[in-house]
Design a protein around this motif. Structure first.
Motif, PDB file in Angstrom:
ATOM      1  N   ASN A  50      58.526  85.695  58.388  1.00 49.06           N
ATOM      2  CA  ASN A  50      57.920  85.082  57.233  1.00 49.06           C
ATOM      3  C   ASN A  50      56.999  86.110  56.585  1.00 49.06           C
ATOM      4  O   ASN A  50      56.252  86.794  57.256  1.00 49.06           O
ATOM      5  CB  ASN A  50      57.101  83.861  57.644  1.00 49.06           C
ATOM      6  N   HIS A  51      57.006  86.138  55.273  1.00 47.80           N
ATOM      7  CA  HIS A  51      56.284  87.192  54.578  1.00 47.80           C
ATOM      8  C   HIS A  51      55.163  86.645  53.701  1.00 47.80           C
ATOM      9  O   HIS A  51      55.021  87.036  52.557  1.00 47.80           O
ATOM     10  CB  HIS A  51      57.266  88.015  53.734  1.00 47.80           C
ATOM     11  N   ALA A  52      54.350  85.714  54.272  1.00 45.55           N
ATOM     12  CA  ALA A  52      53.173  85.209  53.575  1.00 45.55           C
ATOM     13  C   ALA A  52      53.487  84.812  52.149  1.00 45.55           C
ATOM     14  O   ALA A  52      52.808  85.168  51.202  1.00 45.55           O
ATOM     15  CB  ALA A  52      52.058  86.265  53.599  1.00 45.55           C
ATOM     16  N   ASP A  53      54.560  84.042  51.964  1.00 48.80           N
ATOM     17  CA  ASP A  53      55.001  83.600  50.655  1.00 48.80           C
ATOM     18  C   ASP A  53      53.986  82.609  50.099  1.00 48.80           C
ATOM     19  O   ASP A  53      53.716  81.583  50.704  1.00 48.80           O
ATOM     20  CB  ASP A  53      56.382  82.942  50.799  1.00 48.80           C
ATOM     21  N   PRO A  54      53.418  82.855  48.907  1.00 48.42           N
ATOM     22  CA  PRO A  54      52.405  81.954  48.363  1.00 48.42           C
ATOM     23  C   PRO A  54      52.955  80.588  48.004  1.00 48.42           C
ATOM     24  O   PRO A  54      52.193  79.648  47.799  1.00 48.42           O
ATOM     25  CB  PRO A  54      51.899  82.702  47.110  1.00 48.42           C
ATOM     26  N   SER A  55      54.272  80.427  47.886  1.00 45.15           N
ATOM     27  CA  SER A  55      54.852  79.136  47.545  1.00 45.15           C
ATOM     28  C   SER A  55      54.786  78.165  48.716  1.00 45.15           C
ATOM     29  O   SER A  55      55.032  76.983  48.553  1.00 45.15           O
ATOM     30  CB  SER A  55      56.309  79.311  47.093  1.00 45.15           C
ATOM     31  N   ILE A  82      70.591  83.302  62.549  1.00 44.08           N
ATOM     32  CA  ILE A  82      70.813  82.188  61.634  1.00 44.08           C
ATOM     33  C   ILE A  82      72.027  82.563  60.800  1.00 44.08           C
ATOM     34  O   ILE A  82      71.964  83.443  59.940  1.00 44.08           O
ATOM     35  CB  ILE A  82      69.592  81.931  60.733  1.00 44.08           C
ATOM     36  N   ALA A  83      73.144  81.896  61.057  1.00 47.14           N
ATOM     37  CA  ALA A  83      74.403  82.292  60.429  1.00 47.14           C
ATOM     38  C   ALA A  83      74.444  81.943  58.950  1.00 47.14           C
ATOM     39  O   ALA A  83      75.045  82.667  58.155  1.00 47.14           O
ATOM     40  CB  ALA A  83      75.572  81.629  61.158  1.00 47.14           C
ATOM     41  N   ASP A  84      73.831  80.815  58.557  1.00 43.84           N
ATOM     42  CA  ASP A  84      73.871  80.379  57.165  1.00 43.84           C
ATOM     43  C   ASP A  84      72.594  79.601  56.881  1.00 43.84           C
ATOM     44  O   ASP A  84      72.423  78.471  57.345  1.00 43.84           O
ATOM     45  CB  ASP A  84      75.098  79.496  56.927  1.00 43.84           C
ATOM     46  N   VAL A  85      71.701  80.216  56.123  1.00 44.46           N
ATOM     47  CA  VAL A  85      70.411  79.597  55.825  1.00 44.46           C
ATOM     48  C   VAL A  85      70.590  78.265  55.103  1.00 44.46           C
ATOM     49  O   VAL A  85      69.810  77.334  55.274  1.00 44.46           O
ATOM     50  CB  VAL A  85      69.547  80.565  54.989  1.00 44.46           C
ATOM     51  N   TYR A 115      61.042  79.822  53.784  1.00 43.82           N
ATOM     52  CA  TYR A 115      60.675  81.220  53.557  1.00 43.82           C
ATOM     53  C   TYR A 115      61.904  82.055  53.217  1.00 43.82           C
ATOM     54  O   TYR A 115      61.918  82.831  52.262  1.00 43.82           O
ATOM     55  CB  TYR A 115      60.029  81.804  54.810  1.00 43.82           C
ATOM     56  N   LEU A 116      62.949  81.913  54.042  1.00 42.60           N
ATOM     57  CA  LEU A 116      64.141  82.729  53.842  1.00 42.60           C
ATOM     58  C   LEU A 116      64.803  82.434  52.503  1.00 42.60           C
ATOM     59  O   LEU A 116      65.247  83.344  51.793  1.00 42.60           O
ATOM     60  CB  LEU A 116      65.120  82.500  54.991  1.00 42.60           C
ATOM     61  N   ARG A 117      64.867  81.159  52.150  1.00 38.94           N
ATOM     62  CA  ARG A 117      65.460  80.794  50.857  1.00 38.94           C
ATOM     63  C   ARG A 117      64.659  81.383  49.708  1.00 38.94           C
ATOM     64  O   ARG A 117      65.228  81.875  48.724  1.00 38.94           O
ATOM     65  CB  ARG A 117      65.534  79.274  50.732  1.00 38.94           C
ATOM     66  N   ALA A 133      64.500  93.199  62.648  1.00 36.37           N
ATOM     67  CA  ALA A 133      64.820  92.047  61.811  1.00 36.37           C
ATOM     68  C   ALA A 133      65.915  92.411  60.821  1.00 36.37           C
ATOM     69  O   ALA A 133      65.857  93.486  60.189  1.00 36.37           O
ATOM     70  CB  ALA A 133      63.586  91.554  61.072  1.00 36.37           C
ATOM     71  N   ALA A 134      66.882  91.525  60.673  1.00 34.33           N
ATOM     72  CA  ALA A 134      68.019  91.759  59.785  1.00 34.33           C
ATOM     73  C   ALA A 134      68.109  90.626  58.764  1.00 34.33           C
ATOM     74  O   ALA A 134      67.978  89.457  59.113  1.00 34.33           O
ATOM     75  CB  ALA A 134      69.307  91.830  60.604  1.00 34.33           C
ATOM     76  N   HIS A 135      68.340  90.988  57.504  1.00 37.25           N
ATOM     77  CA  HIS A 135      68.552  90.013  56.435  1.00 37.25           C
ATOM     78  C   HIS A 135      69.862  90.324  55.712  1.00 37.25           C
ATOM     79  O   HIS A 135      70.236  91.487  55.559  1.00 37.25           O
ATOM     80  CB  HIS A 135      67.415  90.071  55.422  1.00 37.25           C
ATOM     81  N   HIS A 136      70.549  89.288  55.277  1.00 33.49           N
ATOM     82  CA  HIS A 136      71.795  89.465  54.530  1.00 33.49           C
ATOM     83  C   HIS A 136      71.761  88.558  53.313  1.00 33.49           C
ATOM     84  O   HIS A 136      71.233  87.439  53.394  1.00 33.49           O
ATOM     85  CB  HIS A 136      72.980  89.102  55.432  1.00 33.49           C
TER      86      HIS A 136
END
Length: 284
Positions: A2-7, A218-221, A256-258, A281-284
């Motif tokens: 998680n990247h401290a998303d202000p939302s 997580i295969a599919d957010v 967060y990911l979305r 950490a991996a993101h796609h």
């Protein structure tokens, strides 16, 4: 991550910190989960059993697992458990056929207390690239003399192996905060290298789970999670999914990911001296 998303507001963060993430009672929908007694009687299943075995979950509960898997596969699972001993690890069987399923399966098996947990996914049939990539990676790592050099080598090699769009190495600082110290990414993506985030970004129970189970996928957010049936057993206990490959994750983390535009993610724990040093950490 998680990247401290202000939302995501402070109330969400506090709720996330209190969440018992290993007891969510749901799994990701690209596979199935079955919990069995030590004598291989089905105690709990994921709600998508019909799409895998052509029967409703209630029809599987209380039945011998051999009705679904057949005696040969039960024999192989029993052998895998014997090899594992009492260690808190996950055993794996690849490209196996269950008598009640018309698809070849890749299976994972582990113990959760006194019960046996089996997970299945469609067999990929792909060659194991890791088997050939890991010796090459280890040979290259021996020549790196700094943490930064090691981290840079790791992100490049892991991205080549997994084909994720972004691979990062996070290093935790003594106060629990973290920093992205290495990154390999698609050229179209902005860089996260040097990003700092507070300790509260990863709640304590999530850090403890990273130590227990070093790989998280997580295969599919965007996928709809699948309930376990029953969620609570006759003794009033939920199933501990700490070691489960298919374990669903916190809705706050999904949000967060979305918000970051991430469709799939993976994390691999970096443990040094029994302590969580950082994450790949991996993101796609």
């Amino acid at each position: 991550m998680n990247h401290a998303d202000p939302s995501v507001d402070q109330a969400d963060m506090q709720a996330c910190a209190r969440e018992a993430i290993e007891f969510l009672g749901q799994v990701q929908p690209h596979g199935f989960l079955i919990e069995c007694s030590p004598d291989w009687i089905v105690r709990r299943v994921s709600a998508n059993m019909r799409s895998w075995f052509g029967r409703q979950p209630e029809q599987a509960l209380g039945a011998p697992l051999s009705d679904l898997f057949g005696p040969r596969l039960i024999h192989d699972l029993r052998g895998e458990l014997q090899l594992m001993g009492e260690r808190p690890v996950v055993g794996r069987l690849y490209d196996r056929q269950a008598t009640g399923c018309d698809r070849s399966l890749d299976l994972a098996v582990h113990r959760a207390g006194e019960t046996i947990v089996i997970e299945g996914e469609p067999a990929t049939g792909e060659p194991n690239r890791a088997a050939t990539a890991v010796p090459t990676l280890l040979a290259q790592l021996r020549h790196e003399k700094t943490v930064e050099g090691l981290a840079g080598m790791i992100v490049r090699q892991v991205r080549a192996l997994t084909q994720f769009d972004r691979i990062m190495v996070y290093r935790f600082h003594h106060d629990g905060s973290g920093e992205v110290i290495a990154e390999s990414k698609a050229t179209s993506l902005p860089s996260f290298k040097g990003l700092r985030y507070p300790a509260s970004d990863i709640p304590p129970q999530a850090r403890a789970l990273y130590l227990r189970n070093p790989i998280r996928l997580i295969a599919d957010v965007g996928a709809q999670t699948v309930d376990l049936i029953p969620r609570i057993d006759p003794m009033g206990r939920p199933l501990d999914l700490s070691m489960a490959d298919l374990r669903a994750v916190s809705p706050v983390h999904i949000e967060y990911l979305r918000n970051m535009g991430v469709a799939a993610s993976m994390s691999i724990s970096i443990v040094v001296g029994g302590e969580l040093w950082g994450l790949i950490a991996a993101h796609h």
